[in-house]
Design a protein around this motif. Structure first.
Motif, PDB file in Angstrom:
ATOM      1  N   LEU A  22       0.786  -1.164  -0.045  1.00  0.00           N
ATOM      2  CA  LEU A  22      -0.005   0.088  -0.084  1.00  0.00           C
ATOM      3  C   LEU A  22       0.918   1.150   0.046  1.00  0.00           C
ATOM      4  CD1 LEU A  22      -2.844  -0.606   2.503  1.00  0.00           C
ATOM      5  CD2 LEU A  22      -3.135   0.115   0.353  1.00  0.00           C
ATOM      6  N   ALA A  23       2.080   1.450   0.616  1.00  0.00           N
ATOM      7  CA  ALA A  23       2.916   2.525   1.000  1.00  0.00           C
ATOM      8  C   ALA A  23       3.838   2.607  -0.375  1.00  0.00           C
ATOM      9  CB  ALA A  23       3.500   2.465   2.181  1.00  0.00           C
ATOM     10  N   ASN A  24       4.045   1.552  -1.084  1.00  0.00           N
ATOM     11  CA  ASN A  24       4.987   1.598  -2.104  1.00  0.00           C
ATOM     12  C   ASN A  24       4.603   1.163  -3.469  1.00  0.00           C
ATOM     13  OD1 ASN A  24       7.495   2.616  -0.517  1.00  0.00           O
ATOM     14  ND2 ASN A  24       6.761   0.634   0.736  1.00  0.00           N
ATOM     15  N   TYR A  25       3.351   0.594  -3.630  1.00  0.00           N
ATOM     16  CA  TYR A  25       3.266   0.108  -4.997  1.00  0.00           C
ATOM     17  C   TYR A  25       2.827   1.364  -5.879  1.00  0.00           C
ATOM     18  CZ  TYR A  25       0.988  -3.552  -8.251  1.00  0.00           C
ATOM     19  OH  TYR A  25       0.832  -4.272  -9.213  1.00  0.00           O
ATOM     20  N   ARG A  26       3.174   0.930  -7.214  1.00  0.00           N
ATOM     21  CA  ARG A  26       3.362   2.354  -8.207  1.00  0.00           C
ATOM     22  C   ARG A  26       2.363   1.826  -9.209  1.00  0.00           C
ATOM     23  NH1 ARG A  26       7.606   5.769  -7.829  1.00  0.00           N
ATOM     24  NH2 ARG A  26       9.206   5.064  -6.212  1.00  0.00           N
ATOM     25  N   MET A  27       1.648   2.953  -9.899  1.00  0.00           N
ATOM     26  CA  MET A  27       0.783   2.832 -10.875  1.00  0.00           C
ATOM     27  C   MET A  27       1.330   2.046 -11.980  1.00  0.00           C
ATOM     28  SD  MET A  27      -2.691   3.149 -11.110  1.00  0.00           S
ATOM     29  CE  MET A  27      -3.729   3.289 -12.318  1.00  0.00           C
ATOM     30  N   ARG A  63      -8.570   0.133  -4.060  1.00  0.00           N
ATOM     31  CA  ARG A  63      -9.666   0.168  -3.111  1.00  0.00           C
ATOM     32  C   ARG A  63      -9.483   0.534  -1.693  1.00  0.00           C
ATOM     33  NH1 ARG A  63     -11.312  -4.764  -4.561  1.00  0.00           N
ATOM     34  NH2 ARG A  63     -12.475  -4.110  -6.452  1.00  0.00           N
ATOM     35  N   GLN A  64      -8.265   0.030  -1.215  1.00  0.00           N
ATOM     36  CA  GLN A  64      -7.764   0.145  -0.090  1.00  0.00           C
ATOM     37  C   GLN A  64      -7.262   1.764   0.192  1.00  0.00           C
ATOM     38  OE1 GLN A  64      -5.055  -2.775   0.517  1.00  0.00           O
ATOM     39  NE2 GLN A  64      -6.448  -4.195   1.380  1.00  0.00           N
ATOM     40  N   VAL A  65      -6.490   2.083  -1.014  1.00  0.00           N
ATOM     41  CA  VAL A  65      -6.121   3.628  -0.998  1.00  0.00           C
ATOM     42  C   VAL A  65      -7.527   4.699  -0.950  1.00  0.00           C
ATOM     43  CG1 VAL A  65      -5.413   5.084  -2.567  1.00  0.00           C
ATOM     44  CG2 VAL A  65      -3.900   3.143  -2.045  1.00  0.00           C
ATOM     45  N   TYR A  66      -8.437   4.208  -1.724  1.00  0.00           N
ATOM     46  CA  TYR A  66      -9.656   4.964  -1.519  1.00  0.00           C
ATOM     47  C   TYR A  66     -10.227   5.005  -0.058  1.00  0.00           C
ATOM     48  CZ  TYR A  66     -14.500   6.449  -2.173  1.00  0.00           C
ATOM     49  OH  TYR A  66     -15.575   6.950  -1.999  1.00  0.00           O
ATOM     50  N   GLU A  74      -3.594   8.904   5.248  1.00  0.00           N
ATOM     51  CA  GLU A  74      -2.575   8.614   4.360  1.00  0.00           C
ATOM     52  C   GLU A  74      -1.190   8.788   5.304  1.00  0.00           C
ATOM     53  OE1 GLU A  74      -5.007  11.023   1.687  1.00  0.00           O
ATOM     54  OE2 GLU A  74      -4.742  10.836   3.847  1.00  0.00           O
ATOM     55  N   ASP A  75      -1.264   9.587   6.379  1.00  0.00           N
ATOM     56  CA  ASP A  75      -0.075   9.652   7.247  1.00  0.00           C
ATOM     57  C   ASP A  75       0.411   8.445   8.176  1.00  0.00           C
ATOM     58  OD1 ASP A  75      -0.031  12.084   6.221  1.00  0.00           O
ATOM     59  OD2 ASP A  75      -0.653  13.249   8.114  1.00  0.00           O
ATOM     60  N   LEU A  76      -0.438   7.715   8.113  1.00  0.00           N
ATOM     61  CA  LEU A  76      -0.320   6.211   9.070  1.00  0.00           C
ATOM     62  C   LEU A  76       0.713   5.635   8.308  1.00  0.00           C
ATOM     63  CD1 LEU A  76      -3.806   5.396  10.366  1.00  0.00           C
ATOM     64  CD2 LEU A  76      -1.852   6.397  11.387  1.00  0.00           C
ATOM     65  N   ARG A  81       6.448   4.292   3.764  1.00  0.00           N
ATOM     66  CA  ARG A  81       6.824   5.093   2.429  1.00  0.00           C
ATOM     67  C   ARG A  81       8.242   5.607   2.542  1.00  0.00           C
ATOM     68  NH1 ARG A  81       2.202   9.006   0.694  1.00  0.00           N
ATOM     69  NH2 ARG A  81       1.679   9.229   2.835  1.00  0.00           N
ATOM     70  N   ARG A  82       8.753   5.868   3.720  1.00  0.00           N
ATOM     71  CA  ARG A  82       9.952   6.246   3.807  1.00  0.00           C
ATOM     72  C   ARG A  82      10.954   5.100   3.842  1.00  0.00           C
ATOM     73  NH1 ARG A  82       7.785   9.959   7.658  1.00  0.00           N
ATOM     74  NH2 ARG A  82       7.926   8.483   9.222  1.00  0.00           N
TER      75      ARG A  82
END
Length: 94
Positions: A22-27, A63-66, A74-76, A81-82
């Motif tokens: 979720l944090a790193n997958y790219r479109m 769906r989860q990003v939505y 998002e901040d969670l 992401r870092r």
């Protein structure tokens, strides 16, 4: 009925792997190809929610990003992401 363990869900995906994705997958396609899903414009994610999500992993993650964006969470995922960015930087310097 078997109870799920902490390390696996009924779909066989480990929760920690799902969070990392979720944090790193790219479109993988389109105007935002290469952009992390969490960094997609909200309007684009909402468009998918109205028009339909792609099949498979991408659809599940969108769906989860939505849901995450809808609830302002998002901040969670910032620590993950870092971590992903640091890993990319390490791989890029090799």
């Amino acid at each position: 009925m078997d109870r799920m363990t902490d390390s696996a869900r009924d779909d066989g995906i480990a929760p920690d792997r799902e969070l990392h994705d979720l944090a790193n997958y790219r479109m993988p396609f389109g105007k935002y190809k290469g952009v992390r899903l969490l960094e997609l414009p909200e309007a684009y994610v909402v468009w998918f929610s109205r028009k339909g999500y792609p099949a498979g992993k991408l659809g599940r993650l969108l769906r989860q990003v939505y849901d995450i964006k809808l609830n302002g969470l998002e901040d969670l995922l910032d620590p993950l992401r870092r971590q992903g960015r640091a890993r990319e930087d390490d791989e890029g310097s090799r």
